[in-house]
Motif scaffolding. Structure first.
Motif, short mmCIF file in Angstrom:
data_model
loop_
_atom_site.label_atom_id
_atom_site.label_comp_id
_atom_site.label_asym_id
_atom_site.label_seq_id
_atom_site.Cartn_x
_atom_site.Cartn_y
_atom_site.Cartn_z
N UNK A 49 -25.35 -29.57 -0.97
CA UNK A 49 -26.42 -30.54 -1.11
C UNK A 49 -26.70 -30.90 0.01
N UNK A 255 -28.93 -30.66 -15.22
CA UNK A 255 -28.79 -32.10 -15.70
C UNK A 255 -28.14 -32.95 -14.73
N UNK A 256 -28.49 -34.11 -14.90
CA UNK A 256 -28.12 -35.12 -14.02
C UNK A 256 -26.33 -35.36 -13.67
N UNK A 257 -25.88 -35.41 -12.61
CA UNK A 257 -26.55 -35.20 -11.34
C UNK A 257 -26.76 -33.58 -10.88
N UNK B 13 -30.54 -37.16 -6.84
CA UNK B 13 -28.86 -37.01 -6.77
C UNK B 13 -28.58 -38.28 -6.39
N UNK B 14 -27.27 -38.72 -6.37
CA UNK B 14 -26.55 -40.09 -6.08
C UNK B 14 -26.88 -40.28 -4.69
N UNK B 106 -28.93 -46.06 -17.08
CA UNK B 106 -28.66 -45.78 -15.77
C UNK B 106 -30.01 -45.27 -15.09
N UNK B 184 -24.66 -34.47 -22.01
CA UNK B 184 -25.59 -34.09 -20.69
C UNK B 184 -26.83 -33.97 -20.90
N UNK B 185 -27.30 -34.00 -22.43
CA UNK B 185 -28.71 -34.05 -22.63
C UNK B 185 -29.12 -35.39 -23.06
N UNK B 332 -22.84 -44.77 -14.01
CA UNK B 332 -23.58 -44.23 -12.92
C UNK B 332 -22.52 -43.47 -12.23
N UNK B 335 -20.44 -40.31 -14.63
CA UNK B 335 -21.12 -39.21 -15.33
C UNK B 335 -20.61 -37.81 -15.16
N UNK B 336 -20.33 -37.66 -13.80
CA UNK B 336 -19.94 -36.32 -13.54
C UNK B 336 -18.41 -36.05 -14.16
N UNK B 339 -18.86 -35.62 -18.17
CA UNK B 339 -19.35 -34.13 -18.05
C UNK B 339 -18.39 -33.15 -18.13
N UNK B 340 -17.59 -33.14 -17.04
CA UNK B 340 -16.52 -32.26 -16.99
C UNK B 340 -15.28 -32.13 -17.94
#
Lengths: 574, 348
Positions: A49, A255-257, B13-14, B106, B184-185, B332, B335-336, B339-340
């Motif tokens: 990144x 999708x974010x991130x 991105x963050x 977010x 995710x959507x 915020x 999220x990652x 999703x995982x």
């Protein structure tokens, strides 16, 4: 002096051979078109990144099962699609081109209908038909046998379901190529075989099939690659079933991130797999000569099927019913009823969806205009580029011409969604600020359609014997004149077919466009996808049917125009 | 542009290098005849929204009717798509959007941090909105709220058999019969998943993942799958879509789970580089007006923070529902991980 002018030898028009400069210009153009987004991809794959060089993306790919599984599924899926398309299309093409099966002339119309149908629209239609609980086929099945809710005969949300739904709309690639090839198989060879005492089956196996094998392979290859890089149908059918293929996995990485670096890395093995496929095809085709159209040609012989006519007819009817008739009926019903579950009747009939699409949904007219404008531009420019490229490659006009063939084929290996990112990066900076205009969409479409157009025309070139062109050159024409006056007219039906292929390909393209369209550059395919994500099947059906209707009109016009040699088209086939 | 900054903004991105936030006082504004005239001169307003497409178009039509001569361009997509699109566009200096709203709180934390929002607040918001429903610095405000609920098809499931709680969804009888949307959507589902993972813990999702749930994307879709009869029960999805369907005669019903119901705040904001700044202000003020808020409540089934809005009598008022909140600042960062875990349990 006057005598001199009387006896002046006619000056050859255009006696400069333009092939070199044209070649150089093409190389430059294709290189920019293809290599620019591709180099961004490669760069992304090996960086993180923050822009530092790393192999972490590839390590993640090898170790993370959630990244490995989509690969296996996607490859299995696309090979199955290739096989199924070939199994459906080859007999169909033979029935239509070379037998006395009843109703042959209608089959081409239906196949065109299937080809015109965007695969994602077909997938949505098959959702309506074969969702395990609400699918119309399952509802009918349950009411026929008086079964419980959730009993079902077909479930489209499965891997076989997905393969089927994709094959319905990829088999025309095989059909068109094989039936064109069959049209050109001179009957003297088959007759020779028959005279020697061979049965129909033996003649088919030993003469006809080997002659059309390149077309079968080329068609299946296109089907495989289409399936491999397709986004819409898997997004519609595989995600609800709870599995990813490569393209949907890549999409989810945005999708974010977002993780563009990982996405780029994932597309590398896909690229290699495609190159391997192309190389295989090349080495198979390279072994034999398959020229079937020389200066002299025989009229194809029709095989009499006898009682088998009806078996052939039943097979054809079943294929067309499943790929075209039922899906279209499902879309029509959904367009005209309140909710999908209701059967079409006076009570459930409504024009709400039609009114919504044309009078309330503000994106409709702009999207229609953009879509057809881009379709026309891409088809015209793309076919021209592909024609010249295929000519240069197949006739070895200049040294290193083969490079062009590879350049024109590479984009097929790049999943649309990844290409979308590559293009976005390449054309949204201050040097080439094209993002937000329709030009970036035109570039994207040209890049995406180039491989199919090139494949079609180069396989056409392979089957035209070079002797006609040599005759023209001996009589003093330059290469470009020969291309214009001899080769192009002979290939006229192929050129028209390619133009239509590209046009249709353009209006149904979705995956690359998802990242490239903006409010002012909307496309019909993208608004259909947006509507699908929110489950508005009625509006989708209206838009989809409209798209189909307009495509049919365009194809009919293209086939009728004297400019394109419409009336002569069939005689040329003979 | 520096490539790194370019990528960062492109992908929202963050890692974005935040612009320093100036603690300027909140700017409130009224709808004046001058503003209306200036907006009409601009003639267009571009509205990026994750509202259900029919509701978004109705809101736009109401605006056009009240202020003839201003065309409203609606860009409807899922929250995450809207967010991604704005990020892409601002990353390459394309200023298309005037006003945006999404159902993921977010997003507005990120937009504000990036310095992309205009610090403008309609007077109505300043006067009537509770403090928890607007940004203290006045960059954004809660245009709407809605719930993510359990629901069922009343033709397929009798009221007494319907699930009453999230725990009920794990019963074997619902295996293969449920539909749910994707975090995710959908911003709504991300918010709900965050809230539920805190209340019920991840084992709940792990067990739900074994129920062969049909996975759709947008939170507007599960209610439509219920209406279609494709699945009998939704594990999550928009309350307002069920309202809309139910009120048009479709056999669907809402369940407020005994454990609580996740609420999602949908913010709206004006963008700093809006191409039609006056039309943007006018439209933004209209969004928070009583007319618009009543409209989105009536036709859209959305929950409003406007005290003057009267809800339809058969809808359960928010005050009688046990609500589960998710903190956007905390979400915020998670999220990652969410999703995982989700992919591990649900396959996508």
């Amino acid at each position: 002096m006057s005598t001199a002018s009387d006896f002046r030898i006619p000056v050859r028009r255009g006696s400069i051979d333009w092939s070199k400069p044209v070649f150089m210009a093409l190389v430059a153009f294709l290189a920019v078109l293809v290599l620019l987004p591709l180099s961004w991809l490669v760069y992304f794959a090996v960086t993180d990144q923050a822009g530092k060089v790393t192999f972490a993306n590839f390590v993640a790919m090898a170790t993370d099962p959630t990244l490995r599984r989509p690969f296996i599924l996607a490859i299995g899926m696309s090979l199955s699609v290739g096989a199924l398309s070939c199994i459906i299309a080859t007999p169909l093409a033979w029935f239509v081109a070379r037998t006395d099966m009843p109703g042959r002339s209608f089959v081409r119309i239906f196949v065109t209908a299937s080809f015109v149908t965007p695969p994602f629209l077909g997938a949505i239609a098959w959702e309506i038909l074969a969702a395990p609980n609400s699918g119309i086929l399952n509802v009918v099945y349950r009411s026929l046998f008086d079964l419980e809710p959730y009993d079902h005969i077909v479930d489209i949300y499965t891997l076989p379901g997905l393969v089927f739904a994709i094959s319905c709309y990829t088999f025309p690639y095989v059909f068109t190529l094989v039936s064109n090839a069959l049209d050109r198989v001179p009957s003297d060879l088959e007759e020779a075989s028959a005279i020697q005492g061979a049965s129909l089956y033996t003649t088919l196996r030993r003469v006809t099939i080997p002659l059309v094998l390149p077309a079968m392979l080329a068609g299946s290859l296109i089907a495989i690659l289409q399936a491999l890089t397709m986004f819409g149908s898997p997004a519609i059918l595989a995600l609800p079933a709870g599995f990813h293929v490569i393209t949907t996995k890549i999409w989810s990485l945005f999708q974010y991130p977002a993780k563009p670096n990982l996405a780029a890395a994932i597309s590398m093995p896909l690229l290699m797999f495609t190159i391997l496929l192309l190389w295989t095809q090349r080495s198979i085709l390279g072994r034999r000569g398959y020229t079937t159209l020389g200066a002299k040609s025989g009229v194809p012989r029709l095989t009499e099927l006898g009682h088998w006519r009806w078996a052939a007819w039943a097979f054809t009817a079943l294929v067309l019913l499943l790929t075209v008739v039922l899906p279209y009926l499902a879309l029509i019903q959904t367009a005209l009823t309140r909710t999908v579950a209701e059967p079409l009747s006076l009570a459930s009939f409504t024009l709400d969806h039609v009114r919504f699409v044309f009078f309330e949904f503000s994106a409709t007219s702009l999207a229609m205009r953009n879509t057809f404008l881009l379709g026309l531009m891409t088809a015209t420019v793309g076919t021209g580029l592909a024609l010249v490229t295929a000519y240069i490659v197949s006739r070895n006009v200049v040294k290193g011409g083969w490079m062009l063939g590879y350049l024109a084929t590479i984009p097929v290996a790049i999943p649309g969604i990844v290409l979308g990112v590559g293009l976005f990066l390449a054309y949204s900076n201050s040097i080439l600020p094209l993002y937000g205009t329709i030009w970036i969409l035109l570039i994207a479409f040209l890049t995406i359609e180039m491989p199919a157009a090139y494949q079609q025309l180069s396989s056409a070139f392979r089957s035209v014997h070079v002797e006609l062109e040599e005759a023209s050159r001996i009589l003093g024409a330059t290469r470009m004149e020969t291309l214009r006056t001899i080769t192009a007219p002979i290939l006229r039906s192929n050129v028209i077919a390619t133009w239509c292929f590209v046009f249709i390909g353009t209006i149904r393209e979705l995956s690359a466009m998802i990242l490239l369209t903006t409010a002012d550059t909307k496309l019909v395919s993208v608004i259909i996808y947006d509507l699908n994500e929110s489950g508005d099947l009625g509006a989708i059906s209206v838009l989809g049917l409209m798209l189909l209707a307009i495509s049919f009109v365009i194809i009919t016009i293209a086939n009728r125009l004297p400019l394109f040699g419409g009336p002569k088209l069939t005689s040329l086939r003979g | 542009m520096d490539r790194r900054a370019f990528l960062a903004t492109l992908l929202v991105s963050t890692a974005i290098t935040a612009l320093p936030a100036f603690a300027a006082p909140v700017v409130t504004y009224e709808v004046t005849p001058e503003l209306i005239a200036a907006a009409k001169a601009e003639g267009t307003v571009v509205f990026y929204s994750s509202l259900d497409v029919a509701v978004a178009e109705k809101l736009a039509a109401a605006f056009e009717q009240k202020y003839p001569g201003i065309k409203t361009k609606v860009e409807r997509a899922g929250s995450e798509r809207v967010f991604q699109r704005v990020g892409q566009e601002y990353g390459s200096n394309i200023h298309n959007v005037d006003v945006a709203e999404t159902s993921d709180a977010v997003h507005f934390v990120v937009f504000k941090r990036n310095g992309w929002l205009a610090q403008l607040q309609p007077a109505e918001v300043a006067k009537l909105w509770p403090e928890t429903a607007r940004d203290p610095d006045g960059y954004y405000a809660a245009f709407r709220a809605h719930l993510s609920v359990i629901g069922y098809n009343t033709k397929q499931v009798k009221a007494e058999d319907a699930p009453k709680s999230f725990a009920d969804l794990l019963l074997p009888k619902w295996k293969g019969r449920m539909v749910k949307a994707h975090p995710g959507y959908s911003g709504t589902i991300m918010t709900a998943t965050h809230a539920l993972s805190q209340t019920l813990g991840w084992p709940y999702f792990e067990k739900l993942g074994q129920q062969r749930v049909m996975q759709v994307q947008s939170s507007t879709e599960p209610p439509k799958k219920l209406a279609q009869g494709e699945r009998s029960v939704e594990a999550d999805g928009n309350e307002y879509n069920i309202f809309m369907l139910k009120e048009s005669g479709v056999p669907v019903e809402v369940v407020y789970a005994t454990e609580g119901t996740p609420i999602t705040i949908g913010n709206g904001a004006i963008f700093k580089d809006a191409p039609h700044p006056n039309a943007a202000k006018l439209f933004y003020a209209f969004m928070f007006s009583k007319d618009a808020q009543q409209l989105t409540s009536d036709v859209g089934g959305l929950r409003s923070f406007h005290p003057g809005v009267v809800e339809k009598p058969d809808r359960t008022p928010l005050s009688k529902i046990k609500l589960l909140y998710s903190d956007p600042q905390k979400l915020d960062k998670e999220i990652e991980a969410i999703k995982k875990k989700y992919e591990e349990y649900f396959g996508t």
